[in-house]
Motif scaffolding. Sequence first.
Motif, PDB file in Angstrom:
ATOM      1  N   VAL A   1     -23.098  41.939  -1.627  1.00 36.64           N
ATOM      2  CA  VAL A   1     -24.240  41.587  -0.768  1.00 36.64           C
ATOM      3  C   VAL A   1     -23.679  40.759   0.393  1.00 36.64           C
ATOM      4  O   VAL A   1     -23.779  39.536   0.430  1.00 36.64           O
ATOM      5  N   ASN A   2     -23.031  41.479   1.301  1.00 40.97           N
ATOM      6  CA  ASN A   2     -22.207  40.807   2.303  1.00 40.97           C
ATOM      7  C   ASN A   2     -22.832  40.814   3.701  1.00 40.97           C
ATOM      8  O   ASN A   2     -22.140  40.778   4.691  1.00 40.97           O
ATOM      9  N   GLN A   3     -24.147  40.931   3.769  1.00 39.51           N
ATOM     10  CA  GLN A   3     -24.798  40.986   5.082  1.00 39.51           C
ATOM     11  C   GLN A   3     -25.813  39.858   5.196  1.00 39.51           C
ATOM     12  O   GLN A   3     -26.377  39.422   4.201  1.00 39.51           O
ATOM     13  N   GLU A   4     -26.066  39.473   6.424  1.00 38.97           N
ATOM     14  CA  GLU A   4     -26.998  38.363   6.667  1.00 38.97           C
ATOM     15  C   GLU A   4     -28.462  38.754   6.440  1.00 38.97           C
ATOM     16  O   GLU A   4     -29.236  38.007   5.873  1.00 38.97           O
ATOM     17  N   MET A   5     -28.838  39.929   6.958  1.00 41.78           N
ATOM     18  CA  MET A   5     -30.185  40.504   6.779  1.00 41.78           C
ATOM     19  C   MET A   5     -31.280  39.509   7.150  1.00 41.78           C
ATOM     20  O   MET A   5     -32.245  39.316   6.421  1.00 41.78           O
ATOM     21  N   LYS A   6     -31.116  38.896   8.304  1.00 41.38           N
ATOM     22  CA  LYS A   6     -32.040  37.806   8.611  1.00 41.38           C
ATOM     23  C   LYS A   6     -33.428  38.255   9.056  1.00 41.38           C
ATOM     24  O   LYS A   6     -34.326  37.427   9.175  1.00 41.38           O
ATOM     25  N   HIS A   7     -33.602  39.561   9.282  1.00 47.44           N
ATOM     26  CA  HIS A   7     -34.942  40.014   9.660  1.00 47.44           C
ATOM     27  C   HIS A   7     -35.855  40.277   8.469  1.00 47.44           C
ATOM     28  O   HIS A   7     -37.047  40.479   8.632  1.00 47.44           O
ATOM     29  N   LEU A   8     -35.241  40.299   7.272  1.00 45.10           N
ATOM     30  CA  LEU A   8     -36.042  40.610   6.074  1.00 45.10           C
ATOM     31  C   LEU A   8     -37.112  39.554   5.824  1.00 45.10           C
ATOM     32  O   LEU A   8     -36.801  38.382   5.620  1.00 45.10           O
ATOM     33  N   ARG A   9     -38.368  39.997   5.824  1.00 43.89           N
ATOM     34  CA  ARG A   9     -39.452  39.069   5.474  1.00 43.89           C
ATOM     35  C   ARG A   9     -39.992  39.342   4.072  1.00 43.89           C
ATOM     36  O   ARG A   9     -40.446  38.452   3.383  1.00 43.89           O
ATOM     37  N   VAL A  10     -39.969  40.642   3.691  1.00 45.61           N
ATOM     38  CA  VAL A  10     -40.594  41.029   2.428  1.00 45.61           C
ATOM     39  C   VAL A  10     -39.624  41.882   1.610  1.00 45.61           C
ATOM     40  O   VAL A  10     -39.002  42.813   2.145  1.00 45.61           O
ATOM     41  N   LEU A  11     -39.510  41.577   0.323  1.00 43.71           N
ATOM     42  CA  LEU A  11     -38.708  42.383  -0.596  1.00 43.71           C
ATOM     43  C   LEU A  11     -39.654  42.890  -1.676  1.00 43.71           C
ATOM     44  O   LEU A  11     -40.253  42.090  -2.402  1.00 43.71           O
ATOM     45  N   GLY A  12     -39.786  44.202  -1.771  1.00 38.38           N
ATOM     46  CA  GLY A  12     -40.728  44.768  -2.726  1.00 38.38           C
ATOM     47  C   GLY A  12     -40.019  45.353  -3.939  1.00 38.38           C
ATOM     48  O   GLY A  12     -38.864  45.775  -3.871  1.00 38.38           O
ATOM     49  N   SER A  13     -40.741  45.376  -5.048  1.00 39.82           N
ATOM     50  CA  SER A  13     -40.234  45.977  -6.285  1.00 39.82           C
ATOM     51  C   SER A  13     -41.310  46.906  -6.814  1.00 39.82           C
ATOM     52  O   SER A  13     -42.491  46.611  -6.703  1.00 39.82           O
ATOM     53  N   VAL A  14     -40.915  48.025  -7.410  1.00 39.31           N
ATOM     54  CA  VAL A  14     -41.902  49.015  -7.845  1.00 39.31           C
ATOM     55  C   VAL A  14     -41.377  49.892  -8.965  1.00 39.31           C
ATOM     56  O   VAL A  14     -40.184  50.150  -9.051  1.00 39.31           O
ATOM     57  N   GLY A  15     -42.273  50.350  -9.801  1.00 44.03           N
ATOM     58  CA  GLY A  15     -41.955  51.433 -10.716  1.00 44.03           C
ATOM     59  C   GLY A  15     -41.773  51.035 -12.156  1.00 44.03           C
ATOM     60  O   GLY A  15     -41.938  51.850 -13.054  1.00 44.03           O
ATOM     61  N   GLU A  16     -41.417  49.793 -12.406  1.00 44.91           N
ATOM     62  CA  GLU A  16     -41.161  49.334 -13.767  1.00 44.91           C
ATOM     63  C   GLU A  16     -41.189  47.809 -13.723  1.00 44.91           C
ATOM     64  O   GLU A  16     -41.073  47.215 -12.651  1.00 44.91           O
ATOM     65  N   PRO A  17     -41.309  47.194 -14.873  1.00 46.35           N
ATOM     66  CA  PRO A  17     -41.286  45.730 -14.870  1.00 46.35           C
ATOM     67  C   PRO A  17     -39.945  45.217 -14.354  1.00 46.35           C
ATOM     68  O   PRO A  17     -38.903  45.826 -14.619  1.00 46.35           O
ATOM     69  N   ILE A  18     -39.974  44.140 -13.614  1.00 47.07           N
ATOM     70  CA  ILE A  18     -38.728  43.542 -13.132  1.00 47.07           C
ATOM     71  C   ILE A  18     -38.481  42.277 -13.958  1.00 47.07           C
ATOM     72  O   ILE A  18     -39.346  41.406 -14.053  1.00 47.07           O
TER      73      ILE A  18
END
Length: 665
Positions: free
Chosen positions: A387-404
């Motif tokens: 996970v070697n990137q800054e990704m500073k524009h990310l506001r929302v991280l979604g999860s779907v399909g099964e329990p996390i």
Amino acid sequence: MSEGDTKPPVVHEAAQVDTYQVPKAFFDKHPGKPHLESLNAYQDLYKQSIEQPDKFWAEQARKELSWERDFKTTLQGGFKNGDVAWFPEGRLNASYNCVDRHAQADPDRAAIIYEADETADGRIISYSELLREVSKLAWVLKDLGVQKGDTVALYLPMIPEAVIAFLACTRIGAVHSVVFAGFSADSLRDRIIDAKTKVVLTTDEGKRGGKLIGTKKIVDDALKQCPNVHSCLVYKRTGAEVPMKEGRDKWWGEETEKWPNYIAPESMSSEDPLFLLYTSGSTGKPKGVMHTTGGYLLGAALTGKYVFDIHDGDRFFCGGDVGWITGHTYVVYAPLVLGITTVVFEGTPAYPSFSRYWEVIEKHKVTQFYVAPTALRLLKRAGDDHVNQEMKHLRVLGSVGEPIAAEVWKWYHEIVGKTQAHIVDTYWQTETGSHVITPMAGVTPTKPGSASLPFFGIEPAIIDPVSGEELHGNDVEGVLAFKKPWPSMARTVWGAHKRYMDTYLNVYHGVYFTGDGAGRDHEGYYWIRGRVDDVVNVSGHRLSTAEIEAALIENAAVAEAAVVGVADELTGQAVNAFVALKPDSKSPDEMKKELVAQVRKSIGPFASPKAIYIVSDLPKTRSGKIMRRILRKILSGEEDSLGDTSTLSDPSVVDEIIKVAKEGR
Ligand code: 6R9
């Protein structure tokens, strides 16, 4: 619930759980502010959506969608007769809503960012270009004889042409029936026949994770047994030499070239079918879940807006495949109906390296990312260094399909989101069309592992599975149902309305039954416990144990088969099969190989059993029903708590099964 099995609801100990507030950085990096000001604002609007549904939904439908003709009635019909209809007099066209209105407002805006399997092969498609491509393909479909109401099968990889194909169908009022390009020829054939499809769209090959997939070959195999299919349109993805059947097969590029850049959208009723999507249920045959135009689109628009906090200029990346409902609603319809940019990713999270997702997010300044926990488990296991990137524009991280699981949730939050993005664990189904229990980005405090609170218009009920009574108040466990119709709910199972009624509406009186167990905690947060029917969830793919059993029994040497889902660290659940063979069959090792091949052929590689146990008999009741509960317990090491086995016709089979399972043969 299956024969011979009654599963008591699991009582979960109230564990100490942390509540996470929306990260401050979410607001700092926001282009404006979230659509809702606070949790109170959500609660007020939610209250209105339940107490005055007509007012709420009529307002939302007029605000989010462009209607060619306004509707008078908001909701007609109900659960009792299974005749729910939303905005019935309204007329609109889905492709107009997803393309034309944005192409007119801002023709150069990026509609699709195509991130190809090989990094260098991608491209960007503007809304005006999308309108041209959709129109040309719509002309071709008409030329092939496709008429309003006809089904069209799409067997396509994750390329922009898949999105174009969805929209070309809807433009002329045809009903798309997408078949995930990982399904086998037999599965494709069954879906084509069930939907009475006459036209199929595919590619010469697909490309994924550096590997080639022979899509056209699979279509050719399927079509050998589909005499009614008269046309197959083939998009050249790799340029491989593929046989083209004279009179039936045509090249996409050559055909679209002949037609103008524009075709007027067909006027559709709000309740006209938009698409079919086959999904697995408790019984053997997959169901063609049918969604309609107005209600489905509204669900997509509204959940996109509130759950993902979509704003103009956002770049949305859903890692799900267009072959599943997640791809339908959140690769295609939600981002496009809202006029933002959707990332169409052809590859895998592991190619060329485990950093691929993060590189895509960084490169395209992705604002919302949406994926299944199975991918997160894989990437977590691969190591944080990737996970070697800054990704500073990310506001929302979604999860779907099964329990996390909580630890995966935390990893997503800390390592991927760097504690700056809001995590939304979205619970929904093929049948619900869009999110039903979910946090709203920027608004809902979250608890790792809980899908949190109901979406607008969704009135959940926790039901005691034995008495069928609703359990009121908090701190309750049971099965999950919904008490009110919502616009994006499935209207029927194609050609089998009784099956629709029996599966969803006639199980518990007056409610929609989800098939999932769930708890409501002391604060009213929902915790999804998983399926209570014979559906297993492997890597977020929904499979029916009965369907896999049917595949196994197709092998002539198999006398009986029972399939169960067992917990698996990587894939969530894994398919395990118990098989009793007829006398004089081949050696167990040879049989196992054959049986894996059989499942791959009948369903697809993703349904292959992880383990096959050859036994001399299965545990059955005296009336001959297989008791899968016993098999599940044995596999989870709970052979000491098998419960009452005296109802078995031959209790001695249990000892043998325990032995075989222990030895792993
Ligand atoms: C969208 C999708 C539906 C089944 C559903 C449930 C499980 C989906 C979940 C979840 C726990 C979540 N499921 N989202 N379980 N938490 N956030 O996956 O549709 O393929 O039809 O599967 O998936 O068991 O009933 P579909």
